[in-house]
Structure formats: C-alpha cells, structure tokens
Write an enzyme that holds these catalytic residues in place. Structure first.
Site, PDB file in Angstrom:
ATOM      1  CB  CYS A  44      -1.077   0.174   1.123  1.00  0.00           C
ATOM      2  SG  CYS A  44       0.050  -0.285   2.501  1.00  0.00           S
ATOM      3  CG  ASN A  45       3.264   2.497   3.100  1.00  0.00           C
ATOM      4  OD1 ASN A  45       2.542   3.354   3.255  1.00  0.00           O
ATOM      5  ND2 ASN A  45       4.252   1.309   3.813  1.00  0.00           N
TER       6      ASN A  45
END
Length: 343
Positions: A151-152
């Site tokens: 997600c990052n």
C-alpha cells in the site's frame, strides 16, 4: 462468462479479506463462493465482522476444505511468507491474485535479502505480474498470478513513476515522506498498534529498512533505466485508513504537474488535482481513487508531489479487484466506482 465469477478469498478474517467481501458484495461480475480462515474456521463471517452480517456468505473454512474445481479466481489475503507455500499448492490453472509481499519482488535473491528467508516458490516467481494496474494492465489481463503492490509502494509509485519515466526530476534527489493509517499493520494483535500506543501521537517506524523500499528500488529503476535509490520514511497515523505521501523532488513544478496530468488523463481511478492543490486522505476514504497534487517549493526548481489513497482499497483490496476484473475479462472499473466516504 455468462455468470458471475466464483471467487475464493483465502484469509478472509483479516482487514483486506473483509474489504474484499465488502467490494464483491455489490460487484455484478463476481460472487463469493468460499471464505477461508485458519483459527476461525467453522465460524460465520458475521461473527468475525459484524458489519457484514447482512450478507449471505459461506462459512469460514480451512483452505484444504475448498473445492477449487468450482472456483474461477482466488484472492490470497494471507500473511507474508504464508502465501508462497499456499499458492504453490493451488491448482496450476487457477487465476490467483496475491495481496501479500510474497511475489512482488522479481528477483528471489532480492526477496531473501529483504524478507530474511529464501523464497519458498521460486518456480512461480517468473510468471507473477506486479499488480500496479495502471502500469502493467496488459500483462495483468493475460496473467494467471498477480502480485499486488504494497500500500505504501502504490502511493509513492503512482505519484512518481510518470515523472521518473519522463526524466523531469533529479533521480538522485527524491525523498518520500509518508504517513499511513493503522489498519496497514493488519488485524493481528500487536503492542505497537494498541489504541494507547497509537492515539494522540505520531511517529516514524521501520526507519532504516522498510520492506516496501525494495519495491521502490525495483520499479523506479525499471522506469528510469538506471539504478534509482530514494529516501523513504514511513510514519504511523492515529487513524484507521488512509495514506498521504509528501514527495520532495528537484525539478520544475509546472512541468511535473503537466507530466502527471497528461499521464493520468484517461485513468479512471487517478485524479490529478489543479496545480497548487494538495490532497487529503479524508477525500479518498473507502474508495479506489488516488488523488495527486503538485505544489511548488519556495526554492526555485523544487516541488512537492502529494499522493493520497485508502490503504485498504486502492492500496490493497480495491487494487486486487481491479486486477481481477482484467484477469476475468470484465470491465476494469466494475464494482469499484463507489464514491469516497465523507465525513
């Protein structure tokens, strides 16, 4: 396909599993046919996630109890280092979307370096397609195994890849300063994610060696055609959902904005804000959208790129459904055009 695709969600008792169920519940081209969990096998999904009690869902079961002959696609929402062995033992013709980190890194030696153990399914790694949909759309549509991004990683890559490819920023002067909600750490109890440890505070974590850094190295270097090493610092926000990346670059801000706006002009889920505006996590919450903004720095020739998305949706389960749509021959946006939840 003249019927909804039959979907199995392996690891349905975690946050990404629940988010997959939420998205598929109103998806016209998919239906949940099997849900698995280890410790919670035999339970109703409503017991594990009461917010889903209105849905008619199969009971949670063990992976070994699933009849995969009737499954069109499996989402693997299992912990890192678990997916490799599970996917290795699935039917070889089963379309699979993996939400863990187990197949994201193309080189098994690099995987071992960053994750601390040898790859457990190296024979499958060459067929895994990196799941950043906007950049690997054609390969994903043809793939059997897709490895969704971190997600990052998705937040930083979506904000930077067009300008890295275009060569309009100094590749040796990139800083990604990112803040993420607590759900990114998963549902398993951990001291560091207790309410009293997170609320009323803000702190950096995994400062020296966050594993998503390896994805930045891989994808930025591929885009640039040379090694690119960025400075990346993640921070933990005292909120459930959302990621905001502030990216510091050296380059002409108006040109950077123009490159991003042109690159994403036809992308349904990427919104480039008017020049000078910065996004907020509250404006993408619960959606599959990513908002990107560019603001000039007070120093000439420098800019700040902002990238915001919901870590559980566009950063994980929504991205996974977007990829599954392509793999199943469905419209890419199907089931994903819901508006963000505000306030």
């Amino acid at each position: 396909m003249d019927r909804p695709a039959r979907i199995a969600i392996l690891g349905a008792s975690g946050y990404t599993g629940a988010e997959l169920v939420r998205l598929i519940a109103t998806h016209p081209g998919m239906e949940v046919a099997a849900l698995t969990a280890d410790r919670k096998a035999g339970m109703d999904m409503a017991e594990v996630f009461p917010h889903l009690r209105h849905l008619d869902l199969p009971k949670l079961c063990r992976i070994s109890d699933v009849d995969f002959s009737g499954i069109d696609l499996a989402f693997c929402a299992l912990p890192h280092a678990t997916s490799q062995e599970v996917i290795r033992d699935l039917p070889r013709d089963l379309k699979t979307v993996d939400l863990s980190a187990d197949f994201r890194l193309r080189d098994p030696a690099v995987y071992a370096e960053w994750y601390g153990h040898e790859h457990l399914a190296p024979a499958l790694q060459p067929e895994a397609v990196y799941g950043l949909t906007e950049y690997y759309r054609d390969e994903i549509a043809r793939a059997r195994l897709v490895a969704c991004t971190g997600c990052n990683s998705a937040t930083g890559l979506l904000g930077l890849l067009p300008v890295v490819k275009a060569g309009v920023v100094d590749l040796d002067e990139i800083i990604i300063d990112l803040a993420t909600g607590v759900s990114g750490a998963g549902r398993a109890p951990k001291e560091g994610t207790l309410h009293t440890e997170v609320s009323e505070g803000f702190h950096a974590y995994n400062i020296e060696r966050h594993r998503h850094t390896a994805e930045f190295d891989q994808e930025f270097s591929l885009a640039a055609g040379r090694d690119v090493t960025v400075t990346f610092t993640p921070h933990l926000l005292p909120q459930n959902r959302g990621i905001l990346a502030t990216i510091y670059v050296k380059g002409a801000p108006e040109e950077i904005h123009k490159v991003l706006a042109e690159a994403y002009a036809d992308e349904p889920f990427i919104v480039v804000l008017p020049y000078g505006e910065a996004p907020s996590t509250r404006h993408v919450r619960g959606s599959n959208f990513c908002h990107i903004g560019v603001v000039r720095d007070r120093r000439d020739g420098r800019a700040r790129i902002f990238s915001a998305l919901d870590n559980l949706t566009k950063g994980s389960s929504g991205q996974a459904v977007q990829n599954a749509n392509l793999m199943l021959g469905l419209p890419e946006t199907q089931g994903l055009m819901m508006a963000p939840l505000f306030p």
